[in-house]
Design an enzyme around this catalytic site. Structure first.
Site, short mmCIF file in Angstrom:
data_model
loop_
_atom_site.label_atom_id
_atom_site.label_comp_id
_atom_site.label_asym_id
_atom_site.label_seq_id
_atom_site.Cartn_x
_atom_site.Cartn_y
_atom_site.Cartn_z
N LYS B 76 -25.84 -3.90 -26.47
CA LYS B 76 -25.97 -4.46 -25.13
C LYS B 76 -27.42 -4.29 -24.68
O LYS B 76 -28.03 -3.24 -24.95
CB LYS B 76 -25.02 -3.71 -24.18
CG LYS B 76 -24.95 -4.29 -22.76
CD LYS B 76 -23.92 -3.52 -21.91
CE LYS B 76 -23.81 -4.12 -20.51
NZ LYS B 76 -22.82 -3.39 -19.68
N SER B 151 -19.43 -6.32 -17.17
CA SER B 151 -20.75 -6.82 -17.45
C SER B 151 -21.08 -6.93 -18.94
O SER B 151 -22.02 -7.65 -19.30
CB SER B 151 -21.77 -5.90 -16.79
OG SER B 151 -21.76 -4.61 -17.39
N SER B 175 -16.80 -2.31 -17.17
CA SER B 175 -17.67 -3.25 -17.89
C SER B 175 -17.51 -3.27 -19.40
O SER B 175 -18.05 -4.15 -20.07
CB SER B 175 -19.14 -2.98 -17.54
OG SER B 175 -19.43 -3.50 -16.27
#
Lengths: 481, 484
Positions: B76, B151, B175
């Site tokens: 990420k 997210s 997330s």
């Protein structure tokens, strides 16, 4: 009208840890800009603080040194504001729960009286970097070497009533931090900085007046001048019927005036909240005891010992103890010379400190070491030289170094203790001063004491100061009959 | 090869059926071919990946390979990667090349994993749909008209479409788990303090936690073995020993007590989702588990409390993005104040600005007690709810999200509706507990996730419970047709 000033101080002390409070960068003054700034000090995305335990120990040391409570649990909080030299946009500090709680410091004023000043709290925090406004062609430079330097902020009660008291308090803190060896206390380099909260009220009034905060004053002299100037300004305002507005002010030493920086309304809302990156700081009884066990003798205890055990006067003790290095020097001189402490005290506080002051040197920079001075005093004690000659030897030691013995030898300053030799000089002086002898013999006991000085002076002159003063006196007394 | 799990790929590499360079090339090709449809990557680090793969092959040849040597992975874009752009999907950091590695990245590198690139996400991890990214939204591989969740939407989509065998994610309010649910993969948010936060760009420091996003619980266990552990650089990481999470995967779950919070099955839960979750629970009963109805009475307070605590911390954490030292700086600021206002005004997106404003307000003088302090007290209540529940059950189960997903743009104009979709995940962060989402069914062709919540540091148990389900079902093996 009789006005009274009310003063409280916030003193920031940079702690002399090896590394910074939340990063491993070196904590040293004077390096090239930004060479002592790590990712953490730069506030890079993703970095996290880790508390330096040595900074905590030093804070505890200070707390114990001022008889304060040490909090078993204290909390680091973020103080949020924007400034280019504050990399994270917040300063890690302590807000609601500081590590050091209430304590006190006893100060001594010039007239010898003492006063107890309360310390509200002392908390750990990180220093900011520095903005540099010169040499950048209309831009500002940022040096983050100082960012993250551990600071102990010491907040006093509003217990001081004059600039002199404030300076005495500041000097007492300076003395304590030097004794505890937690900071070099160098005000010129910013290791110790002071904000002064000053207000004025009518004498007898209980309510405090509105205060103004004089920011960042960086010498004892300026603290005194800034507070005096601020007090007078506030009195003038009040007497002209104006009100004092709460604000922060800067002291301008060149103009000797205090100027408002920002008002209360313009003040930042710092939005303090506990720093989620750091766990609450837990201090165990065990840790406190360990620090306590290694606590050095503090100024107040040392003064007591110097007055008791060493039989020094209150004044001498205070002069010697004010600076730990001076006290250490003095104790070394006593130990090595074998002289009476009083005599050693005189040599250190009068001759040595006088010479250092005259040359604007610190004790650490003294050209005469404790061993050298002790060597000199030894020769007074064993009658090799007189006190007067000793001053000459001291000047020589100061100027050229060496040892007292080598100077006494090479300059032939050894005291004359041969009775015959001194008698010859005494006879010579008596023979060449018939008028004075007559005067002396005609005088009563009281006047004689004064008149004998003439003969001693002449004898010393002829002996180039080397005749043993006690022997001169004895022989004179015997011959002037 | 791309339909294989991380474990199978590791085995294939160990058996020398394929080299890491070949495997890495295969995934890089898939990214090139398919990612234009998904937008799941912000940066693809092709040359570094091939170099890392070659080094992994060399290590294997030298007999120095360990469990995951040579296996590709995606990170990420919230994790700092030295020498590689680390943007947090923000214009603010579009020009930011991280000068150091996050501990998670460092550990992955040390374990021989190969980084394919950095995945898309909601800007600064603020969002549940991956629509707040400066680099544009990520599409759900199961239906590209739908959001992948957020997210960590890029990581979830990339793994679901098998553009990477696994990825890292972070979870502040759901997330990892919510996008895992929406994309049909297995995602684990570990206990707060289990995985180091060093180098993970902070959103809300007291809630943020990194974790694995993978195809299976077994893969997640292999990755957690690498990620977890105390880090002297993170004061909030814990000193508790890291077990081998793969060792207990096959333990029996006979007699496992599953708590079903009644608050998780009330109003607002999509009927299909509820059906999938209930079916999954029945599967567990077949495996010998017992179901206990429980109550988490303060669940409804978790969203309001979260939207005070998280923005408050974010407002402070994001202060360092000021245009002074790194990141976006506006052109020709007339003075210092303009530098701040314009750099931040131009560099941050709408959702980030909204949360900074909320957080700044909540911490302001005069409001602190009413908001921040009150929210912290609510947090305590939520934690107490879980503590009470765990006195009687081993794990808690329920839906990960109230729906199987929603269309791009559907909730873009209504942030509160978006916030409410995190109702089942947020309380877990507030209590610092581990939570896992695994695929447990489908609704209209979109995956549905089952959430399993465990006691503090019970990751091994969660992975074991998830693994047993995956041994009995095949939802986790489904690949969206367009990417099969």
């Amino acid at each position: 009208m009789q006005w009274e000033a009310v003063i409280g101080l916030e003193v920031h002390v940079q702690l002399s840890t090896q590394s910074k409070i939340f990063s491993g960068s070196a904590n040293k003054f004077g390096a090239e800009p930004n060479t002592q700034a790590s990712l953490i000090d730069l506030g890079m995305p993703g970095v996290l603080p880790v508390l330096n335990e040595d900074a905590v120990q030093k804070a505890i040391k200070f707390g114990l040194g001022i008889n304060a409570d040490i909090a078993p649990r204290s909390v680091f909080a973020r103080k949020n504001y924007f400034y280019p030299d504050l990399p994270k946009g917040y300063q890690i500090s302590q807000f609601e729960l500081p590590v050091v709680g209430k304590g006190f410091i006893d100060i001594t004023l010039d007239d010898g009286s003492t006063k107890r000043i309360g310390v509200t709290r002392a908390h750990l925090e990180e220093d900011a970097g520095k903005s540099l406004h010169e040499d950048f062609h209309g831009m500002s430079g940022i040096d983050l070497n100082r960012a993250g330097t551990p600071l102990l902020e010491i907040v006093s009660e509003p217990d001081m009533r004059s600039a002199e008291e404030a300076v005495a308090y500041l000097k007492a803190i300076h003395s304590i931090i030097r004794y505890l060896d937690i900071s070099d206390g160098n005000m010129a380099e910013g290791s110790m900085r002071c904000d002064c909260n000053v207000s004025v009220r009518l004498k007898g009034e209980e309510k405090f007046g509105t205060r103004r905060e004089v920011k960042n004053v960086n010498s004892f002299r300026f603290v005194e001048k800034a507070i005096k100037t601020e007090i007078q300004w506030q009195i003038d305002e009040l007497e002209s019927g104006r009100k004092i507005q709460q604000c922060t002010v800067l002291y301008d030493p060149a103009k000797n005036e205090t100027r408002a920086m920002r008002s209360k309304e313009e003040a930042n809302d710092y939005r303090y909240f506990p720093d989620p990156d750091l766990l609450p700081l837990e201090v165990s009884e065990d840790m406190i005891n360990r620090v306590r066990a290694h606590l050095p003798e503090l100024p107040a205890q040392k003064i007591e010992r110097f007055m008791g055990e060493l039989e020094l006067s209150d004044y001498d003790a205070r002069v010697l103890v004010a600076d730990r290095a001076v006290a250490d020097y003095f104790e070394q001189v006593v130990a090595e010379s074998g002289a009476k402490p009083k005599m050693a005290a005189n040599w250190v506080s009068v001759e040595l400190l006088g010479a250092l002051n005259k040359n604007d040197l610190s004790i650490e920079q003294s050209p005469v070491s404790a061993t050298q001075l002790a060597g000199l005093i030894k020769r007074i004690v064993d009658n090799t030289i007189s006190g007067k000659i000793a001053k000459q030897v001291f000047e020589e030691l100061w100027a050229s170094g060496g040892t007292a013995d080598s100077i006494i030898d090479s300059k032939g300053l050894k005291q004359e203790t041969d009775t015959g030799a001194i008698e010859t000089i005494v006879d010579q002086v008596i023979a060449s001063s018939p008028d004075q002898v007559a005067q002396y013999l005609a005088a009563d006991e009281g006047k004689r004491k004064k008149l004998v000085g003439y003969f001693v002076g002449q004898i010393m002159k002829l002996s180039k100061g080397k005749a043993n003063p006690q022997m001169v006196n004895d022989i004179l007394a015997r011959k002037l009959v | 090869m791309h339909d294989k799990t991380l474990k199978q790929l590791a085995d294939a590499l160990a058996a020398r059926q394929i080299s890491s360079v070949e495997l890495t090339g295969l995934y890089l090709d898939r990214i090139k071919r398919f990612d234009p449809q998904l937008n799941s990557f912000i940066t693809v680090t092709e040359s570094q990946a091939l170099a890392q793969a070659a080094a992994a092959d060399a290590a294997r040849a030298a007999g120095k390979a360990v469990a995951l040597t040579g296996v590709p992975i995606a990170h990420k874009d919230i994790f700092c990667t030295q020498g590689v752009k680390t943007s947090c999907a923000s214009k603010m950091l579009d020009n930011f090349i991280a000068p150091y590695n996050a501990t998670v990245v460092e550990k992955m590198n040390a374990a021989g994993l190969v980084m394919l690139g950095k995945t898309n996400m909601d800007e600064f991890a603020m969002g549940s749909s991956n629509e707040s990214s400066f680099y544009g939204p990520v599409k759900n591989p199961w239906n590209t008209a739908f959001v992948p969740g957020g997210s960590s939407g890029g990581s979830a989509a990339a793994v679901a479409a098998r553009l990477a065998p696994a990825a890292t994610g972070t979870d502040t309010g759901g997330s990892i788990r919510q996008p895992a649910s929406l994309c049909g993969i297995t995602g684990l948010k570990p206990t707060y303090g289990r995985v180091s936060r060093w180098g993970m760009i902070a959103f809300a420091s007291s809630l943020d936690q990194g974790g694995p996003m993978a195809q299976t619980a077994e893969d997640a266990a292999l990755l957690l073995n690498v990620m977890a552990g105390f880090d002297p650089k993170d004061s909030t990481s814990t000193h508790i020993d890291v077990p081998d999470y793969t060792a207990t995967l096959n333990d029996s779950i006979e007699g496992l007590r599953i708590g079903l919070p009644k608050e998780f099955f009330g109003e607002g839960l999509d009927a299909d989702v509820e059906q999938c979750v209930r079916d999954a629970i029945r599967e567990y009963e077949k495996l010998g588990a017992k179901v206990v109805e429980i109550s988490l009475p303060n669940t409804h307070l978790s969203i309001p409390a979260y939207y005070v605590v998280a923005p408050a911390e974010a407002s402070s954490n994001l202060s360092r993005f000021d245009g002074v030292r790194f990141g976006y700086r506006c052109n020709d600021p007339e003075n210092l104040e303009a530098l701040y206002k314009r750099s931040r005004g131009e560099g941050f997106g709408e959702e980030v600005k909204r949360r900074i404003l909320i957080g700044t307000y909540a911490l302001s003088a005069g409001y602190y007690d009413a908001y921040y302090l009150k929210a912290q007290k609510v947090r305590r209540l939520i934690k107490n709810d879980f503590d009470a529940a765990f006195a009687n059950v081993d794990v808690i189960m329920g839906p990960t999200a109230p729906h199987a997903g929603f269309k791009l743009g559907e909730k873009a104009a209504n942030p509160v509706a978006l916030y409410l979709s995190d109702i089942y995940t947020i309380a877990v962060n507030m209590a610092g507990l581990p939570g896992l989402s695994l695929p447990a069914g489908q609704s209209n062709g979109l995956p549905v996730g089952l959430q399993i919540i465990g006691k503090h540091f019970a990751e091994a148990r969660l992975l074991n419970v998830a693994h047993r389900f995956q041994q009995a079902t095949d939802w986790h093996l489904q690949i969206p047709a367009a990417f099969a």
